[in-house]
Scaffold this motif. Structure first.
Motif, short mmCIF file in Angstrom:
data_model
loop_
_atom_site.label_atom_id
_atom_site.label_comp_id
_atom_site.label_asym_id
_atom_site.label_seq_id
_atom_site.Cartn_x
_atom_site.Cartn_y
_atom_site.Cartn_z
N MET A 58 18.37 -21.70 -28.58
CA MET A 58 19.44 -20.54 -28.78
C MET A 58 19.51 -19.95 -27.67
SD MET A 58 18.86 -18.31 -32.37
CE MET A 58 18.40 -17.02 -31.49
N SER A 59 20.88 -19.33 -27.36
CA SER A 59 20.88 -18.68 -26.08
C SER A 59 20.42 -17.06 -26.50
CB SER A 59 22.48 -18.50 -25.84
OG SER A 59 23.15 -17.88 -26.71
N LYS A 60 19.90 -16.54 -25.34
CA LYS A 60 19.58 -15.32 -25.38
C LYS A 60 20.55 -14.03 -25.50
CE LYS A 60 15.03 -16.15 -22.66
NZ LYS A 60 14.78 -16.18 -21.48
N PRO A 61 19.96 -12.99 -26.07
CA PRO A 61 21.09 -11.82 -25.97
C PRO A 61 21.19 -11.17 -24.41
CG PRO A 61 19.19 -11.31 -27.36
CD PRO A 61 18.87 -12.55 -26.76
N LYS A 62 22.45 -10.76 -24.09
CA LYS A 62 22.49 -10.56 -22.67
C LYS A 62 22.51 -8.80 -22.40
CE LYS A 62 25.96 -14.28 -21.81
NZ LYS A 62 27.20 -14.58 -21.67
N VAL A 63 21.86 -8.74 -21.40
CA VAL A 63 21.87 -7.20 -20.99
C VAL A 63 21.94 -6.89 -19.46
CG1 VAL A 63 19.93 -6.67 -22.86
CG2 VAL A 63 19.36 -6.99 -20.44
N LEU A 64 22.42 -5.74 -19.35
CA LEU A 64 22.86 -5.49 -18.04
C LEU A 64 21.61 -4.32 -17.32
CD1 LEU A 64 25.11 -5.63 -15.53
CD2 LEU A 64 26.25 -3.52 -16.64
N VAL A 65 21.39 -4.34 -16.38
CA VAL A 65 20.73 -3.41 -15.49
C VAL A 65 21.43 -2.67 -14.35
CG1 VAL A 65 18.34 -2.87 -14.17
CG2 VAL A 65 18.47 -4.76 -16.04
N ALA A 66 21.82 -1.41 -14.98
CA ALA A 66 23.03 -0.81 -13.94
C ALA A 66 22.52 -0.40 -12.58
CB ALA A 66 23.29 0.26 -14.53
N ARG A 67 21.27 -0.35 -12.12
CA ARG A 67 20.89 0.02 -10.87
C ARG A 67 19.67 -0.68 -10.42
NH1 ARG A 67 21.74 5.26 -9.08
NH2 ARG A 67 20.81 4.32 -7.31
N ALA A 68 19.36 -0.64 -9.38
CA ALA A 68 17.98 -1.44 -8.61
C ALA A 68 16.87 -0.96 -9.25
CB ALA A 68 18.23 -1.47 -7.10
N GLU A 86 19.15 -12.63 -21.36
CA GLU A 86 19.86 -13.10 -20.32
C GLU A 86 20.19 -11.82 -19.47
OE1 GLU A 86 22.66 -15.81 -21.07
OE2 GLU A 86 24.00 -15.27 -19.27
N VAL A 87 19.59 -11.62 -18.26
CA VAL A 87 19.90 -10.48 -17.64
C VAL A 87 20.65 -10.61 -16.30
CG1 VAL A 87 18.56 -8.61 -16.42
CG2 VAL A 87 17.39 -9.86 -18.08
N GLU A 88 21.68 -9.44 -16.39
CA GLU A 88 22.48 -9.28 -15.28
C GLU A 88 22.06 -7.90 -14.58
OE1 GLU A 88 26.94 -9.46 -15.40
OE2 GLU A 88 27.01 -8.71 -13.16
N VAL A 90 22.24 -2.02 -22.24
CA VAL A 90 22.15 -1.77 -20.77
C VAL A 90 21.15 -0.73 -20.66
CG1 VAL A 90 23.96 0.07 -21.40
CG2 VAL A 90 23.68 -0.85 -19.06
N PHE A 91 20.62 -1.14 -19.39
CA PHE A 91 19.47 -0.29 -18.80
C PHE A 91 20.00 0.70 -17.80
CE2 PHE A 91 14.85 -0.18 -17.14
CZ PHE A 91 14.99 0.69 -16.19
N THR A 92 20.15 1.83 -18.29
CA THR A 92 20.68 2.83 -17.44
C THR A 92 19.71 3.92 -16.73
OG1 THR A 92 20.70 4.21 -19.52
CG2 THR A 92 22.83 2.96 -18.67
N THR A 93 20.13 4.49 -15.69
CA THR A 93 19.37 5.63 -14.91
C THR A 93 20.23 7.05 -15.55
OG1 THR A 93 20.39 5.82 -12.95
CG2 THR A 93 18.56 4.15 -13.25
N GLY A 94 19.92 8.13 -14.94
CA GLY A 94 20.71 9.36 -15.19
C GLY A 94 22.06 9.23 -14.72
N SER A 95 22.41 8.20 -14.04
CA SER A 95 23.71 8.25 -13.15
C SER A 95 24.87 7.67 -13.96
CB SER A 95 23.66 7.70 -12.01
OG SER A 95 22.17 7.14 -11.51
N ILE A 133 22.93 -0.71 -27.47
CA ILE A 133 21.89 0.13 -26.99
C ILE A 133 22.14 0.28 -25.51
CG2 ILE A 133 20.19 -1.68 -27.03
CD1 ILE A 133 17.85 0.19 -27.11
N CYS A 134 21.86 1.83 -25.04
CA CYS A 134 21.79 2.31 -23.73
C CYS A 134 20.37 2.83 -23.64
CB CYS A 134 22.79 3.40 -23.60
SG CYS A 134 24.35 2.59 -24.22
N ALA A 135 19.61 2.15 -22.86
CA ALA A 135 18.35 2.79 -22.54
C ALA A 135 18.11 3.39 -21.45
CB ALA A 135 17.22 1.29 -22.81
#
Ligand code: 8YV
Length: 328
Positions: A1-11, A25-27, A50-55, A71-73
Motif C-alpha cells: 500500500m502506498s504511504k500518505p504524502k506529506v510536505l515539509v515546507a522548510r529545511a 512519502e515525504v517531499e 504539511v509540516f510548517t514553521t511560522g512563515s 493537517i498543517c502541523a
C-alpha cells in the motif's frame, strides 16, 4: 500500500525527515528554497499533511487550492500564520508546538532583558569599534534588574516562566496584565500581582511582551502606550511582530522617551524597520528565542508526533482548532 504524502515546507533536522519517512512519502525542502504561495500550493497537490514553521501562511486561498490537505502541523507555539476559521471551514486541522519551548523561551526573554537594561550589545559594539580609550564613571550605565518592577503583558506559560525567574532569581516585584487573571495558586507560584494595562505601563521598570498575535493584540504597544512608560524603562518584545508599532518605538527610542528596547520579533520580519537599525539603544535579535538545539528538536518532534498522531492514529496531540475533530 502506498504511504500518505506529506510536505515539509522548510529545511529541518535530517532526523525529522527520517521520522516522517517511516510513515509517509515525504517531499522536503532541505535546500530551504523560498517558495512563493503559488509554488507552495503546487507542492501541496496530493499531500495530506504539511509540516510548517511560522512563515507559511495557510489561508482560504491556499486551502481552496489544496483539496487533499488534512493537517498543517506548525513547529511553533504561535500559529498566527494559520487562518483557523478558514481551516476549520475546510475541515483542515492545525496543530502547534506548545510547552516544549516554554523554559528556553523564558530564558531568552530574561537574557534579552538583561542585555537591554545593562546595555550589553551597545557597549560591545563600542568596544569592537575600538572606541574604548579610558574608563568613565558613567560609561554605559544602565538600569538595575534586581529589586526592580517587572511588568509582564501576556501571562501564559512563557510569561509565567519569566515571572518566576524575575521574582525568585532576582527579587523583582512582578506585576502582570492578561486577558484573564491567573488563579490564586498560580499567582502565588509566580509571586505576581494582576494590574490593569495602564498601571503596568506606568509603574514597571521593565515591560516584557509575551502575548499571542491576533487582530485584537495588534499594536498593543504604540506611541500612546510608550508615553505612559517611565523614561528609564525598558521594553522587551519576544511575542510577535505587530504587537509593537515598530515605527513609533524607533521614534521613542531616538527621543529617549524610554531608555531602551530589546526586540526578537519585528513587523514584516525578516525585514526590520530601518529606523530601528540606526538607534543605539535597542538590542535586535533575529527571532531566536526558542533557538537551542534540544528545544528546536523537541518542537520538530512534536510537529511530527502531530502528523503521525492524526494521519496514522487519528489522535493529534496539540490541535488548535479541535472543532475539526468533532464527530459530524
Ligand atoms: C519559532 C516562535 O521558532 O514558537 C513560536 O511561536 O515564535 C518560535 O519559537 C518560529 O515561529 C518558527 O517556527
Amino acid at each position: 500500500m502506498s504511504k500518505p504524502k506529506v510536505l515539509v515546507a522548510r529545511a529541518i533536522f535530517p532526523e525529522t525527515i527520517d521520522r516522517l519517512a517511516q510513515h509517509f512519502e515525504v517531499e522536503s525542502n532541505q535546500a530551504d528554497e523560498a517558495w512563493s504561495k503559488a509554488q507552495l500550493i503546487g507542492k501541496l497537490q496530493g499531500k495530506v499533511g504539511v509540516f510548517t514553521t511560522g512563515s507559511e501562511r495557510i489561508d482560504a486561498e491556499l486551502l481552496d487550492a489544496c483539496p487533499d490537505l488534512k493537517i498543517c502541523a506548525n513547529m511553533a507555539v504561535g500559529y498566527n500564520n494559520f487562518d483557523t476559521d478558514a481551516m476549520t471551514a475546510h475541515g483542515v486541522l492545525g496543530t502547534n508546538a506548545p510547552d516544549v519551548l516554554t523554559e528556553t523561551t523564558a530564558d531568552f526573554g530574561f537574557a534579552l532583558l538583561m542585555a537591554t537594561a545593562r546595555r550589553i550589545a551597545e557597549s560591545e559594539h563600542f568596544l569592537r569599534a575600538g572606541k574604548w580609550q579610558k574608563w568613565a564613571y558613567d560609561m554605559f550605565s544602565g538600569s538595575d534588574i534586581h529589586g526592580s518592577t517587572l511588568g509582564i503583558i501576556g501571562m501564559g506559560r512563557i510569561g509565567q516562566g519569566i515571572a518566576k525567574r524575575g521574582a525568585h532569581g532576582f527579587g523583582m516585584k512582578v506585576i502582570y496584565h492578561n486577558r484573564s487573571r491567573l488563579d490564586a495558586a498560580l499567582e502565588a507560584e509566580c509571586k505576581a500581582s494582576y494590574v490593569g494595562k495602564e498601571e503596568l505601563l506606568k509603574t514597571a521598570d521593565h515591560v516584557v511582551l509575551v502575548v499571542p498575535y491576533t487582530p485584537a493584540s495588534h499594536h498593543t504597544i504604540g506611541a500612546a502606550e510608550i508615553a505612559l512608560m517611565k523614561p528609564t524603562a525598558t521594553l522587551i518584545n519576544i511575542a510577535r511582530g505587530g504587537i509593537v508599532d515598530d515605527a513609533a518605538l524607533a521614534v521613542a527610542l531616538r527621543e529617549r522617551r524610554i531608555a531602551a528596547a530589546g526586540l526578537d520579533v519585528f513587523e514584516g520580519e525578516p525585514k526590520v524597520h530601518p529606523d530601528l537599525l540606526t538607534v543605539p539603544n535597542v538590542v535586535l535579535t533575529p527571532h531566536i528565542a526558542s533557538a537551542t538545539v534540544p528545544t528546536r528538536k523537541a518542537m520538530a518532534d512534536l510537529a511530527v508526533d502531530n502528523l503521525v498522531g492524526y494521519l496514522v492514529n487519528g489522535k493529534p496531540l496539540t490541535p488548535v482548532n479541535p472543532a475539526v475533530l468533532a464527530p459530524k
